[in-house]
Design an enzyme around this catalytic site. Structure first.
Site, PDB file in Angstrom:
ATOM      1  N   HIS A   1       9.947  -3.994   4.108  1.00  0.00           N
ATOM      2  CA  HIS A   1      10.413  -2.613   4.135  1.00  0.00           C
ATOM      3  C   HIS A   1      10.693  -2.166   5.564  1.00  0.00           C
ATOM      4  O   HIS A   1      10.071  -2.644   6.497  1.00  0.00           O
ATOM      5  CB  HIS A   1       9.479  -1.637   3.412  1.00  0.00           C
ATOM      6  CG  HIS A   1       8.066  -1.468   3.942  1.00  0.00           C
ATOM      7  ND1 HIS A   1       7.174  -2.495   4.098  1.00  0.00           N
ATOM      8  CD2 HIS A   1       7.384  -0.349   4.312  1.00  0.00           C
ATOM      9  CE1 HIS A   1       6.008  -2.026   4.523  1.00  0.00           C
ATOM     10  NE2 HIS A   1       6.109  -0.720   4.677  1.00  0.00           N
TER      11      HIS A   1
ATOM     12  N   HIS B   1       0.804  -1.237   0.000  1.00  0.00           N
ATOM     13  CA  HIS B   1       0.000   0.000   0.000  1.00  0.00           C
ATOM     14  C   HIS B   1       0.837   1.288   0.000  1.00  0.00           C
ATOM     15  O   HIS B   1       0.358   2.337   0.428  1.00  0.00           O
ATOM     16  CB  HIS B   1      -0.957  -0.009   1.210  1.00  0.00           C
ATOM     17  CG  HIS B   1      -0.259   0.072   2.540  1.00  0.00           C
ATOM     18  ND1 HIS B   1      -0.787  -0.492   3.677  1.00  0.00           N
ATOM     19  CD2 HIS B   1       0.910   0.637   2.918  1.00  0.00           C
ATOM     20  CE1 HIS B   1       0.034  -0.269   4.691  1.00  0.00           C
ATOM     21  NE2 HIS B   1       1.070   0.411   4.247  1.00  0.00           N
TER      22      HIS B   1
ATOM     23  N   HIS C   1      -1.977   4.562   9.843  1.00  0.00           N
ATOM     24  CA  HIS C   1      -0.607   4.976  10.175  1.00  0.00           C
ATOM     25  C   HIS C   1      -0.638   6.202  11.079  1.00  0.00           C
ATOM     26  O   HIS C   1      -0.217   7.291  10.689  1.00  0.00           O
ATOM     27  CB  HIS C   1       0.166   5.272   8.890  1.00  0.00           C
ATOM     28  CG  HIS C   1       0.307   4.092   7.974  1.00  0.00           C
ATOM     29  ND1 HIS C   1      -0.728   3.638   7.192  1.00  0.00           N
ATOM     30  CD2 HIS C   1       1.352   3.270   7.726  1.00  0.00           C
ATOM     31  CE1 HIS C   1      -0.318   2.586   6.486  1.00  0.00           C
ATOM     32  NE2 HIS C   1       0.938   2.348   6.800  1.00  0.00           N
TER      33      HIS C   1
ATOM     34  N   GLU D   1       3.616  -5.608   8.624  1.00  0.00           N
ATOM     35  CA  GLU D   1       2.297  -5.363   8.002  1.00  0.00           C
ATOM     36  C   GLU D   1       1.762  -6.624   7.334  1.00  0.00           C
ATOM     37  O   GLU D   1       0.553  -6.771   7.139  1.00  0.00           O
ATOM     38  CB  GLU D   1       2.398  -4.225   6.972  1.00  0.00           C
ATOM     39  CG  GLU D   1       2.601  -2.852   7.598  1.00  0.00           C
ATOM     40  CD  GLU D   1       2.708  -1.722   6.576  1.00  0.00           C
ATOM     41  OE1 GLU D   1       2.559  -0.559   6.984  1.00  0.00           O
ATOM     42  OE2 GLU D   1       2.954  -1.976   5.374  1.00  0.00           O
TER      43      GLU D   1
END
Ligand code: DHB
Ligand code: FE
Length: 285
Positions: free
Chosen positions: A193, A12, A59, A240
């Site tokens: 990431h 995303h 977030h 995530e």
């Protein structure tokens, strides 16, 4: 009866949203990424659901560090794109499905999962970027969306196994809804990431592709991955990926049905600081 017809998995990355919004998607950097979603956009048009149950993470946009629900279901009639610091993305508002969302909350809570009920919230790139990747830039999103936010930002985060079990409970909840609705469940975020610290920029292609293999063919093996392995191997934001297990746990084979059909699989590096992974699994019912 409502049923889960398919699951969609996708990263995303916020820069993907910015690339679309600023019309940079044809630039050489972005072209290979968007090419990987051409099939998916066509697939979604041909397999339009009545509702998308979209698992994502906020977030620190709708929820600050003052209040951190582990699992939160959006039961509102609509959700506005959030202002993440550069103004809200110029994308359509998200229309919810309060009846199905409330039913799922009732059923899943009675199956002993603690869900937070959210009657008002804005939705950030975690939710709008997957919609943009799968739908392009329409005037309105193709169907109602139930936002389901998971805390993967502030420790402690839920384990992959708990997310997988939650997916099974969501499947039961959907199947006990008395209207004939085709429901897709999307798991978003990941892949490897890390955005901060000495390891910022970490990408692990081997871990990502192994995770995709397991997710598709042996999801219990993916659910067995301890959360520390995500952090170690896939970076602090690689965690995530546990959200993908919620979507996978809702598929028919996990409840004793037929194995899903892999309609599409895609992997690309780089997109901003993130490895992008994507898969579409169809149930045969
Ligand atoms: C990036 C990726 C994310 O998942 C996120 O939430 C923010 C930034 C990035 O790659 O830049
Ligand atoms: Fe993220």
């Amino acid at each position: 009866m409502a049923r889960i017809t398919a699951s969609v998995y996708t990263s995303h990355v916020p820069a993907i949203g910015a690339a679309l919004d600023l019309k940079k998607d044809h630039e050489p950097y972005w072209q290979p990424l968007f090419k990987g979603y051409e099939y998916s956009k066509q697939w979604l048009k041909e397999n339009k659901p009545d509702v998308i149950f979209l698992v994502y993470n906020d977030h620190a946009t709708a929820f600050s560090l003052e209040m951190i629900p582990t699992f939160a279901t959006g039961t509102a009639a609509e959700f506005q794109p959030a202002d993440e610091g550069w103004g809200p993305r110029p994308v359509p508002k998200v229309t919810g499905h309060p009846e199905l969302a409330s039913h799922i909350a009732q059923s899943v809570i009675q199956q002993d999962f603690d869900l937070t009920i959210v009657n008002k919230m804005d939705v950030d790139h975690g939710l709008t970027v997957p919609l943009s990747l799968m739908c392009g830039q329409p005037e309105a999103w193709p169907c109602p969306v139930i936002p389901f936010a998971v805390n993967v930002v502030q420790y402690p985060v839920p384990s992959g196994q708990r997310c997988f079990n939650l997916g099974k409970a969501i499947r039961k909840a959907v199947e006990s809804y008395d209207q004939d609705l085709k429901v897709q469940i999307w798991g978003t975020g990941g892949m490897s990431h890390q955005l901060q610290g000495p390891r910022a920029g970490l990408i692990n292609r081997a871990f990502d592709n192994d995770f995709l293999d397991k997710l598709i063919s042996n999801p219990q093996a993916a659910a067995d991955i301890p959360h520390i392995d995500y952090v170690r191997e896939a970076g602090s934001e690689g965690i995530e990926l546990v959200m993908w297990l919620i979507a996978r746990g809702a598929m028919a084979d996990v409840a004793g049905g037929a194995a899903p059909k892999l309609a599409h699989r895609f992997y690309h590096v780089p997109a901003s600081n993130t490895a992008v992974g994507h898969a579409i699994l169809e149930n045969s019912n």
